[in-house]
Write an enzyme that holds these catalytic residues in place. Structure first.
Site, mmCIF file in Angstrom:
data_model
loop_
_atom_site.group_PDB
_atom_site.id
_atom_site.type_symbol
_atom_site.label_atom_id
_atom_site.label_comp_id
_atom_site.label_asym_id
_atom_site.label_seq_id
_atom_site.Cartn_x
_atom_site.Cartn_y
_atom_site.Cartn_z
ATOM 1 C CG HIS A 77 -0.159 0.154 2.518
ATOM 2 N ND1 HIS A 77 0.605 -0.861 3.041
ATOM 3 C CD2 HIS A 77 -0.033 1.204 3.373
ATOM 4 C CE1 HIS A 77 1.166 -0.456 4.159
ATOM 5 N NE2 HIS A 77 0.803 0.791 4.387
ATOM 6 C CG ASP A 129 1.572 4.843 4.978
ATOM 7 O OD1 ASP A 129 1.192 3.673 5.184
ATOM 8 O OD2 ASP A 129 2.726 5.244 5.248
ATOM 9 N NE ARG A 168 2.210 6.068 9.169
ATOM 10 C CZ ARG A 168 1.133 5.507 8.606
ATOM 11 N NH1 ARG A 168 1.155 4.229 8.276
ATOM 12 N NH2 ARG A 168 0.054 6.206 8.392
HETATM 13 C C1 SIN Z 1 2.993 1.087 7.842
HETATM 14 O O1 SIN Z 1 2.371 0.770 6.845
HETATM 15 O O2 SIN Z 1 3.097 2.253 8.200
HETATM 16 C C2 SIN Z 1 3.684 0.036 8.666
HETATM 17 C C3 SIN Z 1 4.986 -0.331 8.067
HETATM 18 C C4 SIN Z 1 5.750 -1.262 8.950
HETATM 19 O O3 SIN Z 1 5.292 -1.592 10.043
HETATM 20 O O4 SIN Z 1 6.842 -1.672 8.562
#
Ligand code: SIN
Length: 274
Positions: free
Chosen positions: A102, A104, A265
């Site tokens: 994906h 984000d 994040r």
């Molecule tokens: C995400 O899609 O932000 C998660 C990516 C990850 O956990 O490596």
């Protein structure tokens, strides 16, 4: 590209670079900021090791690149830091964030420009890597008639199938974001064209009949699996990865159940794909 204030070591020819010589807990000078920005534009995802960051310092670094994005659905934010998303998996997890390819929150009307994931805890045996795919390379490798077809199309990106369907998040007033975006977008900084569909959020191509849409998307996703378009990042505690959602997709490997993995994040706002 020549860099004077940072060292840049490519992960693969197509995508990714490890950056050294930067302490992200301190404000970056203008030249160093510009070089980090250039390295991101050149490599689509950049990796930093051995960073010690508070949530505030993490957000301060992200803010150099733009306003912070608020996730439209996730309940996994931190008290006093609503812009910080907890990315956590453990023995109770039924799903993990990002377990399918994906970009984000591509269901947003203005999907995020970039995401900065700071990793704190990792499972044993080098589990929990993240894969990244160069979507310029994926577009450029298509034959010209397929490129022209894709450039004439738009697709629906729907948060409901992910946030309500898979993660079971409670609906918010107005529901989850659902938006139509071009199948090929032009990057606002580099001017390059990138494929902009992903199996997580994209439900269908607007101008095609459903079987045609499914066949085209399946072909494009299979194409994006080409290993030469990709890199794979092996995290360590205190690594930070910063990816450009406009030009790269990513996939979080969940190969460590029932062990745990924990990161945070922060996401930077983007603009409407064109
Ligand atoms: C995400 O899609 O932000 C998660 C990516 C990850 O956990 O490596």
């Amino acid at each position: 590209m020549a860099y004077e204030t940072i060292a840049v070591r490519k992960t693969t020819p197509a995508i990714g670079a490890e950056i050294s010589g930067v302490d992200l807990s301190k404000p970056l000078g203008n030249q160093q900021f510009q070089e980090v920005h250039d390295a991101l534009m050149e490599n689509l995802v950049i990796f930093f090791r051995d960073q010690t960051l508070t949530h505030e310092q993490h957000k301060d670094f992200a803010r150099r690149f733009g306003e912070l994005h608020m996730h439209p659905a996730s309940p996994n934010t931190i008290p006093d830091h609503p812009e910080v998303l907890t990315i956590k998996a453990d023995a109770n997890s039924k799903h993990v964030a990002g377990e399918e390819w994906h970009s984000d929150v591509s269901c947003d009307p203005e999907p995020p420009m970039g995401s900065l994931l700071y990793m704190k805890q990792l499972p044993p045996a080098n589990g929990g890597n993240t894969l990244f795919c160069n979507m310029y390379a994926a577009f450029e490798a298509l034959s010209a008639p397929i490129q022209r077809l894709c450039e004439s199309l738009t697709a629906i990106h729907d948060g409901t199938q992910v946030y309500a369907g898979r993660f079971g998040y409670a609906q918010k007033p107005g529901g989850f974001p659902r938006n139509e975006h071009p199948v090929v977008r032009t990057h606002p900084v580099t001017g390059r064209k990138a494929l902009f569909v992903n199996p997580n959020f994209t439900t269908h191509v607007v101008q095609l009949k459903r079987p045609e849409s499914s066949a085209l998307l399946a072909m494009l996703y299979r194409h994006c699996e080409t290993p030469e378009f990709q890199c794979r990042f092996a995290w360590q505690p205190d690594s930070l990865a910063f990816w450009d959602n406009r030009a790269a997709m990513h996939h979080a490997m969940w190969d460590y159940f029932p062990h745990g993995r924990l990161g945070y994040r922060v996401t930077v706002k983007g603009d409407r794909p064109v």
